[in-house]
Motif scaffolding. Sequence first.
Motif, PDB file in Angstrom:
ATOM      1  N   ALA A   1       0.818  -1.212   0.000  1.00  0.00           N
ATOM      2  CA  ALA A   1       0.000   0.000   0.000  1.00  0.00           C
ATOM      3  C   ALA A   1       0.849   1.260   0.000  1.00  0.00           C
ATOM      4  O   ALA A   1       0.395   2.326  -0.436  1.00  0.00           O
ATOM      5  N   ALA A   2       2.091   1.161   0.475  1.00  0.00           N
ATOM      6  CA  ALA A   2       2.968   2.339   0.546  1.00  0.00           C
ATOM      7  C   ALA A   2       3.666   2.631  -0.775  1.00  0.00           C
ATOM      8  O   ALA A   2       4.066   3.779  -1.026  1.00  0.00           O
ATOM      9  N   LEU A   3       3.818   1.631  -1.632  1.00  0.00           N
ATOM     10  CA  LEU A   3       4.624   1.809  -2.840  1.00  0.00           C
ATOM     11  C   LEU A   3       4.113   2.892  -3.791  1.00  0.00           C
ATOM     12  O   LEU A   3       4.930   3.637  -4.356  1.00  0.00           O
ATOM     13  N   PRO A   4       2.813   3.046  -4.022  1.00  0.00           N
ATOM     14  CA  PRO A   4       2.382   4.139  -4.917  1.00  0.00           C
ATOM     15  C   PRO A   4       2.830   5.522  -4.446  1.00  0.00           C
ATOM     16  O   PRO A   4       3.259   6.353  -5.258  1.00  0.00           O
ATOM     17  N   SER A   5       2.741   5.765  -3.138  1.00  0.00           N
ATOM     18  CA  SER A   5       3.181   7.080  -2.650  1.00  0.00           C
ATOM     19  C   SER A   5       4.698   7.208  -2.745  1.00  0.00           C
ATOM     20  O   SER A   5       5.222   8.308  -2.985  1.00  0.00           O
ATOM     21  N   TRP A   6       5.418   6.103  -2.582  1.00  0.00           N
ATOM     22  CA  TRP A   6       6.871   6.150  -2.765  1.00  0.00           C
ATOM     23  C   TRP A   6       7.213   6.568  -4.193  1.00  0.00           C
ATOM     24  O   TRP A   6       8.108   7.388  -4.402  1.00  0.00           O
ATOM     25  N   ARG A   7       6.508   6.000  -5.147  1.00  0.00           N
ATOM     26  CA  ARG A   7       6.788   6.339  -6.548  1.00  0.00           C
ATOM     27  C   ARG A   7       6.522   7.816  -6.813  1.00  0.00           C
ATOM     28  O   ARG A   7       7.292   8.491  -7.515  1.00  0.00           O
ATOM     29  N   ALA A   8       5.440   8.334  -6.246  1.00  0.00           N
ATOM     30  CA  ALA A   8       5.104   9.745  -6.443  1.00  0.00           C
ATOM     31  C   ALA A   8       6.152  10.646  -5.797  1.00  0.00           C
ATOM     32  O   ALA A   8       6.567  11.657  -6.387  1.00  0.00           O
ATOM     33  N   ARG A   9       6.592  10.287  -4.621  1.00  0.00           N
ATOM     34  CA  ARG A   9       7.584  11.109  -3.932  1.00  0.00           C
ATOM     35  C   ARG A   9       8.938  11.059  -4.641  1.00  0.00           C
ATOM     36  O   ARG A   9       9.632  12.074  -4.723  1.00  0.00           O
ATOM     37  N   ALA A  10       9.297   9.897  -5.135  1.00  0.00           N
ATOM     38  CA  ALA A  10      10.560   9.781  -5.862  1.00  0.00           C
ATOM     39  C   ALA A  10      10.510  10.594  -7.158  1.00  0.00           C
ATOM     40  O   ALA A  10      11.490  11.244  -7.532  1.00  0.00           O
ATOM     41  N   ALA A  11       9.358  10.556  -7.843  1.00  0.00           N
ATOM     42  CA  ALA A  11       9.218  11.311  -9.092  1.00  0.00           C
ATOM     43  C   ALA A  11       9.287  12.812  -8.847  1.00  0.00           C
ATOM     44  O   ALA A  11       9.753  13.569  -9.715  1.00  0.00           O
ATOM     45  N   ALA A  12       8.836  13.256  -7.678  1.00  0.00           N
ATOM     46  CA  ALA A  12       8.823  14.690  -7.379  1.00  0.00           C
ATOM     47  C   ALA A  12      10.163  15.193  -6.854  1.00  0.00           C
ATOM     48  O   ALA A  12      10.401  16.404  -6.846  1.00  0.00           O
ATOM     49  N   ALA A  13      11.034  14.296  -6.424  1.00  0.00           N
ATOM     50  CA  ALA A  13      12.318  14.708  -5.858  1.00  0.00           C
ATOM     51  C   ALA A  13      13.216  15.304  -6.941  1.00  0.00           C
ATOM     52  O   ALA A  13      13.257  14.820  -8.068  1.00  0.00           O
ATOM     53  N   ARG A  14      13.952  16.350  -6.575  1.00  0.00           N
ATOM     54  CA  ARG A  14      14.809  17.042  -7.535  1.00  0.00           C
ATOM     55  C   ARG A  14      16.219  17.296  -7.008  1.00  0.00           C
ATOM     56  O   ARG A  14      17.167  17.363  -7.790  1.00  0.00           O
TER      57      ARG A  14
END
Length: 269
Positions: free
Chosen positions: A158-171
């Motif tokens: 259940a945590a993996l989708p938010s991990w993907r979003a946070r990783a994509a937003a990291a700069r």
Amino acid sequence: MEHRGLDAQGYIEREGDLGRVPAGYRPVVAAARSRIAEAFGRRLHSAYLYGSVPRGTARPGDSDLDLLLALQHEPTHEDRDIAEVLGRGLDEDFDVIDGAGILLYSKDRLLSEQERYDLGWFLACLCTPLLGSDLAEHLPRYRPDGLLARETNGDLAAALPSWRARAAAARTPAEYRKLSRLFARRLVRTGFTLVMPRWGGWTSDLLESAEAFGQYYPERAAQMRAAAGVALSPSEDPEVLRTYIEDLGPWLADEYTARHGTKSPRQPA
């Protein structure tokens, strides 16, 4: 027979003690105690330390200060704002820590039946009393079994989708470092609790956790050892995050569900 964090009856022993806090961390712990009491007053039921500082394994400049506060009521937005300011102030005032995190829960939630094998176990076994009366006196003792494994870490999928979003937003490198430590810690701890019932004990040591995992999944042992290394020394490489969210994380979530099932649903906080 190895001790493995259990008492003579096979229950998980409470880890951490204020007497184990390294000398260099005692000023920040004292400041946390006084600032928490001043900031929350009668709204506070009790406060706890957890993590490497009360275990005596903190590394100056690398380890963060982890705190859990049990409030008399459900945390409000104001409570969370106060906790954020308090944590930021401790981080700014004490170079010995690399960040300060404060968890807020009501005492009723911590003692609830729903949280008996998650937050309740966390408080009773992994938290060291700092202020107030200890809620662990109202909780049972715990064994390293499949029920505990399911309720503590049976929600990685259940945590993996938010991990993907946070990783994509990291700069920035700082963002990559923060996420790499967060994700790596969660993966190593989940890997350990996956094998915990078979290993027959408890440890919060990330390197020991990775080694225990590797005994049962040798094909993934090197990956988990590397993740333990990142958890202790975060990485600025975005590729590290990619391997966690595309390879190790999904595999671990599937294996965990197959062996232990999924965590019981929770009411929104």
